[in-house]
Design an enzyme around this catalytic site. Structure first.
Site, short mmCIF file in Angstrom:
data_model
loop_
_atom_site.label_atom_id
_atom_site.label_comp_id
_atom_site.label_asym_id
_atom_site.label_seq_id
_atom_site.Cartn_x
_atom_site.Cartn_y
_atom_site.Cartn_z
N ASP A 133 -1.49 6.71 6.71
CA ASP A 133 -2.29 5.62 6.07
C ASP A 133 -2.65 4.98 7.16
OD1 ASP A 133 -4.28 4.01 5.03
OD2 ASP A 133 -2.82 3.31 3.30
N TRP B 81 0.90 -1.23 -0.01
CA TRP B 81 0.13 -0.05 -0.11
C TRP B 81 0.83 1.21 0.02
CZ3 TRP B 81 -4.47 -0.93 -1.89
CH2 TRP B 81 -5.21 -2.04 -1.71
N LYS C 213 -12.34 -1.58 7.03
CA LYS C 213 -11.46 -2.51 7.83
C LYS C 213 -11.86 -2.62 9.49
CE LYS C 213 -8.15 -3.05 4.15
NZ LYS C 213 -7.59 -2.27 3.30
C1 LIG Z 1 -7.01 -1.68 2.08
C2 LIG Z 1 -6.12 -0.67 2.19
C3 LIG Z 1 -6.02 0.45 1.35
C4 LIG Z 1 -6.80 0.48 0.23
O1 LIG Z 1 -8.12 0.70 0.51
P1 LIG Z 1 -9.42 1.00 -0.51
O2 LIG Z 1 -10.27 1.80 0.37
O3 LIG Z 1 -9.65 -0.16 -1.22
O4 LIG Z 1 -8.87 2.23 -1.49
C5 LIG Z 1 -4.83 1.48 1.41
N1 LIG Z 1 -4.13 1.27 2.48
C6 LIG Z 1 -4.00 0.14 3.43
C7 LIG Z 1 -3.22 0.17 4.51
C8 LIG Z 1 -5.11 -0.64 3.21
O5 LIG Z 1 -5.12 -1.79 4.26
#
Ligand SMILES: *Cc1c(COP(=O)(O)O)cnc(C)c1O
Length: 356
Positions: free
Chosen positions: A168, A101, A192
């Site tokens: 993030d 990511w 998540k």
């Molecule tokens: C799942 C995830 C993403 C992507 O998220 P989307 O909502 O599908 O764009 C980005 N960063 C991390 C750390 C993730 O776990």
């Protein structure tokens, strides 16, 4: 039968949240309307949005110098929206390269300005977190991923730097208390650890905005969203509602201190079991193990397949590793009961005994 849900995302939600959201689809707060039928500029939805924003601020201990937005496009859109708003074409931002990511975020930032990789763990396939950061003093910001969902590593401290820190937190937001005031911007896809898919939380310290010269389309401009009180256009009303319910559940269940305690109980149970089984091998450095996503392997693809089939029979979903790294992964987000982890550990023990 209710499944043991180890999905990495979208993932398990609290039962209470599902029940309340189901009710609201038929009759939201006794309005005689479905949550799916109300306008986003009504007092009904404004109350939902404001409660969600309030929970975010109180859980994070943030004051009025921060704004809370719910945006479209997933965390992936933040990979571009962050540099579009904060990185001038001739300027440099520092990025940590600790997994898939973070790597995507780096690629997008390069479309807008210069990227200095502050540290990389690519030399060992991202099976650890390289914490030796080299951040150019003039960096517009440092970007890092607090929890590497795919690889199963997690930062257990906030990087120490003078430049604004951007994180993030998609896969570990609200799993533990942190000094959130150390961050200038935080983002997380809701699906998540804080709700259903369809919306992304972005928390912004206002003083970082308005410092670049690029023209920004209004829908991508954080300032426009703030000016419009987070209602620049129609937000995903239902996804915001489910996120608000999930935040309310966190608050009513002891807040971040309790979330961390439960996360540690689950992770200790699982990692201790993994360490005790010679057949199952964790793939990441011990000190960087994630509380949320545990990644491990079996000695052969055949054994992995046999074990995954057993998991299926036992009603355990989401155990297969990400397609890019293979192996097995168990995700243990806030709503996962300890009993599900116990059931998984028991299955590992049975499997190990059978193959001893
Ligand atoms: C799942 C995830 C993403 C992507 O998220 P989307 O909502 O599908 O764009 C980005 N960063 C991390 C750390 C993730 O776990």
């Amino acid at each position: 039968m209710k499944m043991h849900n180890f999905n990495s995302g979208p993932s398990i939600l609290p039962q209470e949240v599902l029940a309340e959201a189901a009710n609201a689809i038929h009759n939201f707060n006794n309005t005689g309307l479905s949550i799916l039928e109300i306008g986003h500029r009504t007092s009904y939805f404004e109350a939902v949005l404001h409660e969600a924003q309030q929970h975010v601020k109180s859980l994070m201990g943030l004051g009025n110098d921060y704004e809370v937005l719910y945006l479209h496009g997933g965390a992936t859109t933040q990979f571009m929206q962050v540099p579009m708003n904060l990185l001038d074409a001739n300027a440099t931002a520092a990025y940590c390269d600790n997994g898939i990511w973070g790597n995507k975020a780096i690629k997008e930032a390069k479309l807008f300005g210069n990227v200095a990789v502050a540290a990389s763990s690519a030399d060992k396939n991202h099976t650890y977190i390289n914490k030796q950061l080299n951040i150019p003093a003039n960096s517009a910001y440092l970007h890092y991923t607090t929890n590497n969902t795919v690889e199963g590593t997690q930062w257990h401290h906030i990087p120490d730097t003078e430049v604004p820190v951007i994180a993030d937190m998609s896969s570990d937001i609200f799993c533990r208390p942190m000094d959130f005031n150390r961050f200038s911007l935080i983002y997380a896809g809701a699906q998540k650890n804080m709700g259903a898919a369809g919306v992304t939380l972005t928390v912004i310290k206002k003083d970082i905005l308005g410092k670049i010269s690029r023209a920004i389309p209004p829908i991508m401009d954080y300032r426009k969203h703030i000016e419009a009180d987070a209602l620049l256009n129609t937000p995903p009303v239902f996804a915001v509602y489910v996120s608000m319910l999930t935040l309310r559940w966190i608050v009513n269940n002891g807040g971040l201190v309790a979330m961390e305690q439960k996360a540690k109980e689950r992770a200790d149970l699982l990692y201790n079991a993994l360490d005790a089984q010679p057949l199952f091998t964790p793939t990441v450095a011990r000190e960087d193990r994630s509380l949320m996503n545990a990644v491990f392997v079996l000695p052969t693809p055949e054994l992995e397949k046999e074990f995954l089939d057993l998991c299926k029979q036992q009603g355990m979903v989401g155990v297969k590793g990400h397609r890019s790294v293979g192996g097995l992964r168990v995700s243990m987000y806030n709503a996962l009961p300890l009993s599900s982890v116990q059931a998984f550990c028991d299955l590992m023990t049975d499997f190990s005994n059978k193959h001893a």
